[in-house]
Design a protein around this motif. Structure first.
Motif, PDB file in Angstrom:
ATOM      1  N   ASN A   1       0.841  -1.184   0.000  1.00  0.00           N
ATOM      2  CA  ASN A   1       0.000   0.000   0.000  1.00  0.00           C
ATOM      3  C   ASN A   1       0.883   1.242   0.000  1.00  0.00           C
TER       4      ASN A   1
ATOM      5  N   ALA B   1      -3.286  10.674  -3.456  1.00  0.00           N
ATOM      6  CA  ALA B   1      -3.399   9.491  -4.312  1.00  0.00           C
ATOM      7  C   ALA B   1      -3.009   8.272  -3.490  1.00  0.00           C
ATOM      8  N   GLN B   2      -3.588   7.139  -3.845  1.00  0.00           N
ATOM      9  CA  GLN B   2      -3.288   5.896  -3.131  1.00  0.00           C
ATOM     10  C   GLN B   2      -3.310   4.733  -4.102  1.00  0.00           C
ATOM     11  N   LEU B   3      -2.311   3.876  -3.985  1.00  0.00           N
ATOM     12  CA  LEU B   3      -2.229   2.657  -4.781  1.00  0.00           C
ATOM     13  C   LEU B   3      -2.160   1.470  -3.834  1.00  0.00           C
ATOM     14  N   ASN B   4      -2.917   0.438  -4.166  1.00  0.00           N
ATOM     15  CA  ASN B   4      -2.959  -0.735  -3.303  1.00  0.00           C
ATOM     16  C   ASN B   4      -2.938  -1.994  -4.165  1.00  0.00           C
ATOM     17  N   TYR B   5      -2.079  -2.927  -3.779  1.00  0.00           N
ATOM     18  CA  TYR B   5      -1.981  -4.199  -4.502  1.00  0.00           C
ATOM     19  C   TYR B   5      -1.958  -5.335  -3.479  1.00  0.00           C
TER      20      TYR B   5
ATOM     21  N   TYR C   1      -6.317  -4.921  -7.309  1.00  0.00           N
ATOM     22  CA  TYR C   1      -5.651  -3.737  -7.850  1.00  0.00           C
ATOM     23  C   TYR C   1      -6.574  -2.550  -7.569  1.00  0.00           C
ATOM     24  N   ASN C   2      -6.062  -1.586  -6.814  1.00  0.00           N
ATOM     25  CA  ASN C   2      -6.910  -0.477  -6.391  1.00  0.00           C
ATOM     26  C   ASN C   2      -6.144   0.837  -6.491  1.00  0.00           C
ATOM     27  N   GLY C   3      -6.815   1.863  -6.980  1.00  0.00           N
ATOM     28  CA  GLY C   3      -6.213   3.184  -7.056  1.00  0.00           C
ATOM     29  C   GLY C   3      -7.238   4.258  -6.744  1.00  0.00           C
ATOM     30  N   ARG C   4      -6.779   5.334  -6.103  1.00  0.00           N
ATOM     31  CA  ARG C   4      -7.662   6.443  -5.756  1.00  0.00           C
ATOM     32  C   ARG C   4      -6.889   7.747  -5.896  1.00  0.00           C
TER      33      ARG C   4
ATOM     34  N   ASP D   1     -12.209   6.582  -7.587  1.00  0.00           N
ATOM     35  CA  ASP D   1     -11.674   5.335  -7.062  1.00  0.00           C
ATOM     36  C   ASP D   1     -11.945   4.223  -8.072  1.00  0.00           C
TER      37      ASP D   1
ATOM     38  N   ASN E   1     -11.410  -0.035  -8.638  1.00  0.00           N
ATOM     39  CA  ASN E   1     -11.131  -1.283  -7.941  1.00  0.00           C
ATOM     40  C   ASN E   1     -11.310  -2.444  -8.922  1.00  0.00           C
TER      41      ASN E   1
END
Length: 699
Positions: A171, A185-189, A226-229, A246, A248
């Motif tokens: 994250n 901004a946020q990236l999550n894997y 895979y998530n991005g905001r 957002d 997802n």
């Protein structure tokens, strides 16, 4: 001035001196010397939870709770809250909705991306008022620590773990702040795999005789995320506004294999099944908000637009020693579009406040189910639904006495279309009022609160589907477009004395939805499971939570009980399912030298009934160690969960014609390491609350 008075004044007011004076002179000679005063240390202990008008508040910042790990780990230590297997439950109330800085969370995995040391306080609302949707039985609100400083900030968290399979969570949060502007901004894997084994025994009491099925199965799952905001805020002392987008994407693949031994009046049969399924869940969300303060008025507005696309494909093979082989596949594309807006006004009125507002949302859903086998019917279900709501709520405080009362009105209109034809008997219109009230009294360290609320929960859209789904050659299940909303009435009494918090309550449930099994006329010898509304029944719950502090040791003990009064018709006879279920928790946080924290957490559930389910007892223990470095910019947390591998599910489900006993063994024992680095960390200033919260969840 007399010398002794001057000495006294110097001792009280500042640096200490001795005085030398003579009768021959009016001057006073002062010689400075060292003088030490005795130090007075005042120690006090703040209760972990403080009762509020509709629940209680827990201050996390600068407490041992800030070392709990993730926000999900933290919530598992809150009074009345049970956090297990990625889900939350408030004792007596059920699943809560969760807000972070006023923004509704629809995926609780976001709580794993937020660290406990970023949280200022947690509010657990057990008596939600009229401003919340009528389906909301409990609310958890998290407020993060106010950002400090400007410029660029970074927050990176890496988690690696092992429970039969190795997994990775990554994250990355980025933020830039200048003046009143805030860009984030946020990236999550997530790379995650799991497996589960199960065994079931099903007894079916059919007209032609008793049928028994013994099934043993094993499933493997692979579901990365895979998530991005990204978003932007503007904040002013009297006004703030913002928006975010957002995305997802969660592809899921699974394989399963099972063996079934079936006995019936016609004889016995052995069946093997292998299955392979693939799905791609894509979600887009656009949210915007604006808030402002104008004298005695506080105004807020929110807008949400959500698009969800999911396509699921399955391929199965059944082989029977007497019925031959079956190969078939299914496809189930589902499309959802959702729009919602709300507006809320708060006005300082008399000895408190007056709140009122309204909400509107619209849902469009298309659910197509296709099969290449003639014994699995295809369907095309389309639902158009519009909901509107208005509410008013007043809160007043008279010395130690506080009073809160509200009324909410909701209207829902649904158009149901099956295979291109409108179904008038399935198209529904509802209008309903939802009152709520609470009264509290506080004196010293003692507080009491009584509350009442009338709530509802509408069937989720999948439950309303006309699709008949294939489970095996003798078992089918279907939605029920005729389901009615569930209504619940809550009455509770809460009390607090210092570190002890307790609550007792009664819940009356009407139209509870549960699975019922009956013959499936389209396939001889097969059964169809379909959800049905049940008659009214009651449940009593009680809980006590004690959280003292003994130097470096912070124990937290909770004991609760739920006792339903539930009766169903089973195999032609009334069956009482009213055995109480006990819930216990004993958490321990200990601070060691060099800033090391150790957690030892124990939880247990006794056997008992939950509606039409009888659950056997289970228990588990989790261990964790935490240490920070580089002025708390780098932290390491090591966890060993379910140390003794005892958190297994063993339960029996009853309905009119079926008794289903299941034992599930999941990979609950795990070893996990989390490394986190933060630089000039600052949480986003986003203050939107979201709109249409209940109906978003129903998607």
């Amino acid at each position: 001035m007399k010398p002794n008075l001057l000495i006294a004044g110097l001792l009280l007011c500042g640096p200490c001196h001795t005085l030398s004076a003579t009768q021959q002179s009016d001057s006073i000679s002062v010689d400075s010397i060292a003088h030490a005063l005795n130090e007075i240390v005042v120690k006090g202990q703040r209760p972990m939870a403080k009762m509020s008008a509709d629940g209680f508040t827990v201050n996390v910042q600068n407490s041992y709770l800030s070392h709990s790990g993730t926000a999900f780990d933290l919530l598992g230590k809150m009074p009345l809250v049970i956090a297990q297997s990625g889900s939350l439950n408030v004792l007596g109330k059920g699943a809560p909705i969760v807000y972070v800085n006023g923004r509704r969370l629809y995926d609780l995995s976001e709580l794993e991306q937020l660290q406990s040391d970023q949280i200022k306080k947690v509010e657990v609302i057990t008596a939600p008022g009229a401003r919340y949707d009528g389906s909301v039985n409990a609310v958890i609100r998290l407020t993060t620590i106010a950002p400090v400083g400007e410029g660029f900030s970074l927050n990176d968290r890496t988690t690696v773990g092992y429970k039969h399979y190795a997994y990775l969570f990554e994250n990355l949060g980025l933020n830039w702040r200048q003046g009143g502007f805030d860009a984030f901004a946020q990236l999550n894997y997530e790379a995650y795999r799991a497996r589960g084994s199960y065994s079931t025994r099903t007894d079916e009491y059919l007209t032609g005789g008793k049928v028994t099925k013994d099934i043993n199965g094993l499933s493997h799952y692979d579901y990365p995320l895979y998530n991005g905001r990204a978003g932007l805020n503007f904040t002013h002392p009297d006004f703030s506004a913002g928006a975010f987008y957002d995305f997802n994407f969660r592809p899921l693949s699974s394989t399963s294999e099972s063996t079934t031994f079936r006995t019936s009046p016609e004889g016995s049969e052995n069946i093997t099944n292998t299955g392979d399924s693939r799905s791609h869940d894509r979600r887009h969300q656009l949210s915007a908000y604006a808030t402002g303060t104008f004298g005695k008025w506080e105004l807020a507005a929110n807008f949400d637009a959500i698009w969800i696309f999911n396509d699921a494909d399955t391929r199965d093979t059944d082989i029977s020693d007497i019925g031959g082989e079956r190969r078939f596949s299914t496809a189930n594309p589902v499309t959802n579009r959702f729009y919602a807006a709300n507006a809320v006004a708060d006005f300082k009125f008399w000895k408190g406040s007056l709140s009122f507002g309204g909400e509107w949302n619209s849902t469009w859903r298309d659910d197509i189910y296709m099969s290449d086998a003639e014994y699995i019917p295809s369907s095309d279900t389309h639902i158009d639904e519009t909901n509107g709501a208005a509410f008013g709520e007043i809160t007043q405080t008279f010395g130690n006495l506080s009073v809160k009362a509200g009324l909410r009105w909701e209207h829902s209109s649904t158009t149901y279309t099956l295979d291109g034809k409108r179904q008038d008997d399935r198209s529904r219109t509802y209008s309903q009022f939802f009152p709520s009230a609470s009264i509290g009294y506080t004196i010293g360290r003692v507080g009491l609160r009584a509350s009442y609320g009338h709530r509802t929960s509408r069937p989720i859209f999948e439950q309303l589907s006309s699709t008949v789904r294939y489970q095996d050659r003798y078992t089918y299940e279907a939605g029920n477009p005729y389901l009615k909303p569930v209504y619940r009435d809550f009455v509770s009494l809460s009390g607090q004395w210092s570190n002890l918090y307790a609550e007792i309550g009664y819940r009356s449930t009407k139209n509870y939805i549960m699975w019922q099994t009956g013959p499936y006329d389209a396939v001889p010898g097969a059964t169809l499971s379909q959800q049905q509304n049940m008659p009214r029944f009651g449940t009593i719950w009680a809980v006590a939570h004690w959280a003292p502090t003994f130097g470096p040791w912070h124990p937290v003990a909770m004991a609760g009980i739920e006792a339903p009064d539930f009766t169903i018709e089973h195999n032609g006879q009334p069956l009482k399912l009213n055995k109480p279920m006990g819930i216990f928790r004993f958490n321990n946080s200990v601070q060691l030298p060099a800033g090391v924290w150790i957690d030892v957490n124990f939880s247990a559930t006794t056997s008992g009934n939950a509606e039409n389910i009888y659950m056997k007892s289970k228990w588990g223990m989790n261990l964790a160690a935490y240490k920070s470095f580089l002025s708390d910019n780098l932290s390491v947390r090591l966890e060993f969960n379910d140390v003794f591998n005892t958190m297994r599910s063993d339960f029996t489900i009853f309905d009119a014609l079926t008794r289903l006993h299941t034992v599930k063994t999941l990979d609950t024992r795990e070893l996990q390491l989390t490394v986190r680095y933060k630089f000039n960390v600052a949480r986003s200033r986003y203050r939107g609350t979201g709109a249409g919260t209940d109906d978003q969840q129903r998607l």
